[in-house]
Design an enzyme around this catalytic site. Sequence first.
Site, PDB file in Angstrom:
ATOM      1  N   LYS A 165      15.159 -17.845 -15.572  1.00 46.23           N
ATOM      2  CA  LYS A 165      15.537 -16.461 -15.247  1.00 46.23           C
ATOM      3  C   LYS A 165      16.530 -15.948 -16.279  1.00 46.23           C
ATOM      4  O   LYS A 165      16.412 -14.854 -16.805  1.00 46.23           O
ATOM      5  CB  LYS A 165      16.165 -16.386 -13.849  1.00 46.23           C
ATOM      6  CG  LYS A 165      15.195 -16.555 -12.725  1.00 46.23           C
ATOM      7  CD  LYS A 165      14.292 -15.363 -12.468  1.00 46.23           C
ATOM      8  CE  LYS A 165      12.989 -15.311 -13.153  1.00 46.23           C
ATOM      9  NZ  LYS A 165      12.014 -16.324 -13.078  1.00 46.23           N
ATOM     10  N   ASN A 189      -0.947   0.963   6.233  1.00 42.24           N
ATOM     11  CA  ASN A 189      -0.193  -0.067   5.485  1.00 42.24           C
ATOM     12  C   ASN A 189       0.123  -1.168   6.465  1.00 42.24           C
ATOM     13  O   ASN A 189       0.473  -0.891   7.602  1.00 42.24           O
ATOM     14  CB  ASN A 189       1.155   0.508   4.995  1.00 42.24           C
ATOM     15  CG  ASN A 189       1.002   1.323   3.752  1.00 42.24           C
ATOM     16  OD1 ASN A 189      -0.103   1.405   3.217  1.00 42.24           O
ATOM     17  ND2 ASN A 189       2.079   1.925   3.301  1.00 42.24           N
ATOM     18  N   GLY A 190       0.068  -2.432   6.011  1.00 45.36           N
ATOM     19  CA  GLY A 190       0.525  -3.517   6.882  1.00 45.36           C
ATOM     20  C   GLY A 190      -0.644  -4.319   7.419  1.00 45.36           C
ATOM     21  O   GLY A 190      -1.725  -4.342   6.843  1.00 45.36           O
ATOM     22  N   GLU A 209      14.458 -23.232 -12.765  1.00 46.83           N
ATOM     23  CA  GLU A 209      14.120 -21.826 -12.475  1.00 46.83           C
ATOM     24  C   GLU A 209      15.292 -20.914 -12.801  1.00 46.83           C
ATOM     25  O   GLU A 209      15.116 -19.853 -13.415  1.00 46.83           O
ATOM     26  CB  GLU A 209      13.697 -21.678 -11.012  1.00 46.83           C
ATOM     27  CG  GLU A 209      13.397 -20.267 -10.583  1.00 46.83           C
ATOM     28  CD  GLU A 209      12.367 -19.557 -11.457  1.00 46.83           C
ATOM     29  OE1 GLU A 209      11.650 -20.219 -12.229  1.00 46.83           O
ATOM     30  OE2 GLU A 209      12.299 -18.326 -11.384  1.00 46.83           O
ATOM     31  N   GLU A 247      15.002 -15.612 -19.960  1.00 45.74           N
ATOM     32  CA  GLU A 247      13.909 -14.650 -20.202  1.00 45.74           C
ATOM     33  C   GLU A 247      14.369 -13.201 -20.084  1.00 45.74           C
ATOM     34  O   GLU A 247      13.709 -12.306 -20.606  1.00 45.74           O
ATOM     35  CB  GLU A 247      12.712 -14.917 -19.302  1.00 45.74           C
ATOM     36  CG  GLU A 247      12.881 -14.613 -17.838  1.00 45.74           C
ATOM     37  CD  GLU A 247      11.571 -14.790 -17.079  1.00 45.74           C
ATOM     38  OE1 GLU A 247      10.490 -14.527 -17.615  1.00 45.74           O
ATOM     39  OE2 GLU A 247      11.632 -15.222 -15.924  1.00 45.74           O
ATOM     40  N   ARG A 303       3.790   0.533  -7.513  1.00 50.92           N
ATOM     41  CA  ARG A 303       3.914  -0.494  -6.461  1.00 50.92           C
ATOM     42  C   ARG A 303       2.782  -1.517  -6.558  1.00 50.92           C
ATOM     43  O   ARG A 303       2.772  -2.513  -5.866  1.00 50.92           O
ATOM     44  CB  ARG A 303       3.877   0.160  -5.083  1.00 50.92           C
ATOM     45  CG  ARG A 303       4.965   1.177  -4.853  1.00 50.92           C
ATOM     46  CD  ARG A 303       4.641   2.037  -3.666  1.00 50.92           C
ATOM     47  NE  ARG A 303       4.555   1.237  -2.478  1.00 50.92           N
ATOM     48  CZ  ARG A 303       5.427   1.283  -1.482  1.00 50.92           C
ATOM     49  NH1 ARG A 303       6.442   2.100  -1.561  1.00 50.92           N
ATOM     50  NH2 ARG A 303       5.298   0.552  -0.416  1.00 50.92           N
ATOM     51  N   LYS A 343       3.711  -9.737 -17.923  1.00 52.39           N
ATOM     52  CA  LYS A 343       3.773 -10.112 -16.506  1.00 52.39           C
ATOM     53  C   LYS A 343       2.714 -11.161 -16.184  1.00 52.39           C
ATOM     54  O   LYS A 343       2.917 -12.021 -15.358  1.00 52.39           O
ATOM     55  CB  LYS A 343       3.589  -8.887 -15.609  1.00 52.39           C
ATOM     56  CG  LYS A 343       3.702  -9.185 -14.117  1.00 52.39           C
ATOM     57  CD  LYS A 343       5.033  -9.803 -13.775  1.00 52.39           C
ATOM     58  CE  LYS A 343       5.124 -10.237 -12.335  1.00 52.39           C
ATOM     59  NZ  LYS A 343       6.324 -11.094 -12.068  1.00 52.39           N
ATOM     60  N   CYS A 390       0.850  -1.202   0.000  1.00 53.08           N
ATOM     61  CA  CYS A 390       0.000   0.000   0.000  1.00 53.08           C
ATOM     62  C   CYS A 390       0.885   1.251   0.000  1.00 53.08           C
ATOM     63  O   CYS A 390       2.031   1.222   0.371  1.00 53.08           O
ATOM     64  CB  CYS A 390      -0.868   0.004   1.243  1.00 53.08           C
ATOM     65  SG  CYS A 390      -1.784  -1.514   1.468  1.00 53.08           S
ATOM     66  N   TRP A 411      -3.224  -2.352  -1.439  1.00 52.04           N
ATOM     67  CA  TRP A 411      -2.896  -3.677  -1.997  1.00 52.04           C
ATOM     68  C   TRP A 411      -3.544  -4.652  -1.025  1.00 52.04           C
ATOM     69  O   TRP A 411      -3.083  -4.833   0.105  1.00 52.04           O
ATOM     70  CB  TRP A 411      -1.385  -3.850  -2.042  1.00 52.04           C
ATOM     71  CG  TRP A 411      -0.894  -5.222  -2.331  1.00 52.04           C
ATOM     72  CD1 TRP A 411      -0.513  -6.173  -1.423  1.00 52.04           C
ATOM     73  CD2 TRP A 411      -0.736  -5.842  -3.611  1.00 52.04           C
ATOM     74  NE1 TRP A 411      -0.122  -7.323  -2.040  1.00 52.04           N
ATOM     75  CE2 TRP A 411      -0.250  -7.162  -3.387  1.00 52.04           C
ATOM     76  CE3 TRP A 411      -0.949  -5.430  -4.905  1.00 52.04           C
ATOM     77  CZ2 TRP A 411       0.026  -8.056  -4.432  1.00 52.04           C
ATOM     78  CZ3 TRP A 411      -0.670  -6.318  -5.946  1.00 52.04           C
ATOM     79  CH2 TRP A 411      -0.204  -7.594  -5.712  1.00 52.04           C
ATOM     80  N   HIS A 471      22.248 -39.353 -20.958  1.00 52.21           N
ATOM     81  CA  HIS A 471      21.290 -39.977 -21.900  1.00 52.21           C
ATOM     82  C   HIS A 471      21.063 -39.095 -23.120  1.00 52.21           C
ATOM     83  O   HIS A 471      19.961 -39.037 -23.658  1.00 52.21           O
ATOM     84  CB  HIS A 471      19.977 -40.254 -21.162  1.00 52.21           C
ATOM     85  CG  HIS A 471      20.138 -41.209 -20.032  1.00 52.21           C
ATOM     86  ND1 HIS A 471      20.355 -42.556 -20.197  1.00 52.21           N
ATOM     87  CD2 HIS A 471      20.182 -40.986 -18.694  1.00 52.21           C
ATOM     88  CE1 HIS A 471      20.506 -43.131 -19.016  1.00 52.21           C
ATOM     89  NE2 HIS A 471      20.405 -42.205 -18.078  1.00 52.21           N
TER      90      HIS A 471
HETATM   91  C1  AGP Z   1       8.555 -16.083 -14.721  1.00 52.12           C
HETATM   92  O1  AGP Z   1       9.679 -15.241 -14.478  1.00 52.12           O
HETATM   93  C2  AGP Z   1       7.673 -15.567 -15.829  1.00 52.12           C
HETATM   94  N1  AGP Z   1       7.269 -14.233 -15.585  1.00 52.12           N
HETATM   95  C3  AGP Z   1       6.530 -16.519 -16.145  1.00 52.12           C
HETATM   96  O2  AGP Z   1       7.070 -17.802 -16.365  1.00 52.12           O
HETATM   97  C4  AGP Z   1       5.469 -16.662 -15.027  1.00 52.12           C
HETATM   98  O3  AGP Z   1       6.011 -17.335 -13.924  1.00 52.12           O
HETATM   99  C5  AGP Z   1       4.296 -17.495 -15.586  1.00 52.12           C
HETATM  100  O4  AGP Z   1       3.738 -16.790 -16.682  1.00 52.12           O
HETATM  101  C6  AGP Z   1       3.216 -17.762 -14.542  1.00 52.12           C
HETATM  102  O5  AGP Z   1       2.654 -16.545 -14.115  1.00 52.12           O
HETATM  103  P1  AGP Z   1       1.705 -16.572 -12.799  1.00 52.12           P
HETATM  104  O6  AGP Z   1       2.577 -17.039 -11.686  1.00 52.12           O
HETATM  105  O7  AGP Z   1       1.234 -15.171 -12.654  1.00 52.12           O
HETATM  106  O8  AGP Z   1       0.600 -17.538 -13.076  1.00 52.12           O
END
Ligand code: AGP
Length: 609
Positions: free
Chosen positions: A486, A100-101, A482, A489, A27, A604, A2, A74, A505
């Site tokens: 990172k 906030n909080g 993961e 992407e 934010r 996102k 928030c 938020w 394999h």
């Molecule tokens: C991860 O860094 C990416 N932004 C992407 O793989 C993301 O995790 C995926 O689209 C899932 O999004 P969500 O967690 O909002 O469902």
Amino acid sequence: MCGIVGYVGNGSAREIIIDGLKKLEYRGYDSSGIAFDAGGKIEIRKCQGRISNLEAILSKETIDAHTGIGHTRWATHGAPSDVNAHPHANSDGSIAIVHNGILENYIEIKEWLAKDYEITFKSETDSEVIAHLIGIYYDGNLEDAVFKAIDRMRGAYALCVVAKDEPDKIVAVRKDAPLIAGIGHGCNFIASDIPALLKYVREIYLIENNETVVVTADNIKIYNADRQEVKRDVFHVNWDADAAEKDGYSHFMLKEIHEQPKGIYETLHRRIDENGEIVLDGIKMTKSDIENFNKVYIVACGTAYHAGLVGKSAIEKMAHIPVEVEVASEFRYRDPFVDDKTLFIAISQSGETLDTLAALREAKRKGARVLSVVNVVGSSVARESDDVFYTWAGPEIAVASTKAYTTQLMCMYIIALYMGRTKGTIDEAYYKEFINELALIPDKLEKVLADEPKIEELAKQLYRNEHVFFIGRGPDAGVSYEGSLKLKEISYINSFAIAAGELKHGTIALIEQDTVVVALATQDRLFEKMLSNIQEVKARGAYVIGLAKEGNADIEKQADKTIYIPQCIDEITPLLSVVPLQMLAYYIAKLRGCDIDKPKNLAKSVTVE
Ligand code: AGP
């Protein structure tokens, strides 16, 4: 997270507060509002949605106010809505607050106010309780009433209060949530952080924890926890506007990497009561429900899917239930076997990923119990689940998910512990040790973050490579996926992750002179096996970056470079081992001049097929 903005002075409170709230939009928020002095009474305007919705409401009236407080919310307690938006007022409207909080003991206070003062509440929020609490203590001096109220309050919060009968005053309190006071000319400000005030002031007071600040147009007084006035040096802000949005970090991604200790702390500690027992807010799943399950699906996309891979190990080990982890886009089209003995766990930061939502609906249609692990309160996945388990990571702005991942992992461990404890498949000693180990993670994470300069140096060696491999075993395999995601992407390097035992394999055919391999070897019981895998790729000319727990120096005999993480039990190393990989991806992408917070082709939240 928030946002708070307060103003008192000779200017237009409405204009300055709205402007400040807009500077906090980055934010993330789901509603906003403003309370202002309207000549002997307090007016409140607030609504769900963007700040432009609030402006549309305000544009319909002439407001000449010189004192006011504003808020971007938020949601934590209570879904996003007009009535849950801040500010909140007490019954007669003589007190208004923004907050906030979390007020941890709001239920206890709410019940007392309802019983002893017959107070009725309009919203579902914990924050509204604070307005009523200050209202019953108010007897003409606002700071005294606030002092009395905070003596009863437990939690982490930043609070800002105005009173009808003292229209030229704002009182604010900082307790474990950021707060600053801005020093103006003929006016003064209060805010949750610097970006809100940067247009108006460069001289501020940093309010410290457990301090209360009384702001009038020509004075700012700061009081410590003992109610003694304290003197504070003026802090000069030399940030530019863009840097300020990121609290001084170059990118949201780096800021969010550094917010992980707090996110993990919040996600764990809100679920552990004073007796060390797990209390699952928002979970209606009963003991008989849990004993009824004979299968768990964890279904998600991208980073959330990788969190599920780690969650699988934890739930199977602690709850003795078979777990299948699947990407949502596959699950939803393969007519999966699901019935009323199935627990379907959806993991999603945004709660709006279409594939995950569609998979959830398919599972629900077939009778599964749906539990979701979500970061955005009130999102579609959250609303359509039987139970919701929120990650308290705060808004995640960067497309590359970091703090959402580690808080998702924390939720996985807590759910596994809860199920195992409920079923009796883990004993008291294991449960207590595991909880204690989790509680140590935020401090251990700070140590990992302190190695940032070493990671930045390593990135300088690696950023020109076009192919990077990640390998690991057990939980390290999930973290390898993961780490690889990172890197690819945000740096656009062709990165590939594989279970280390699977290399021989076929994939090992790709390893040649100077191929970079990041080898995760944090599992004590698999450490020797990983040393063998490192030897395999070294024999073919690879340049190996090892990642191990402190003390496992044998890895240095094999690896060209080694990253260490603090000691902890094998099961929870992903909470630590992912962070050097996040930082490595960040600094490689930065050296390659990539648009780190908004990588090409990515969104996102993927709300399309
Ligand atoms: C991860 O860094 C990416 N932004 C992407 O793989 C993301 O995790 C995926 O689209 C899932 O999004 P969500 O967690 O909002 O469902």
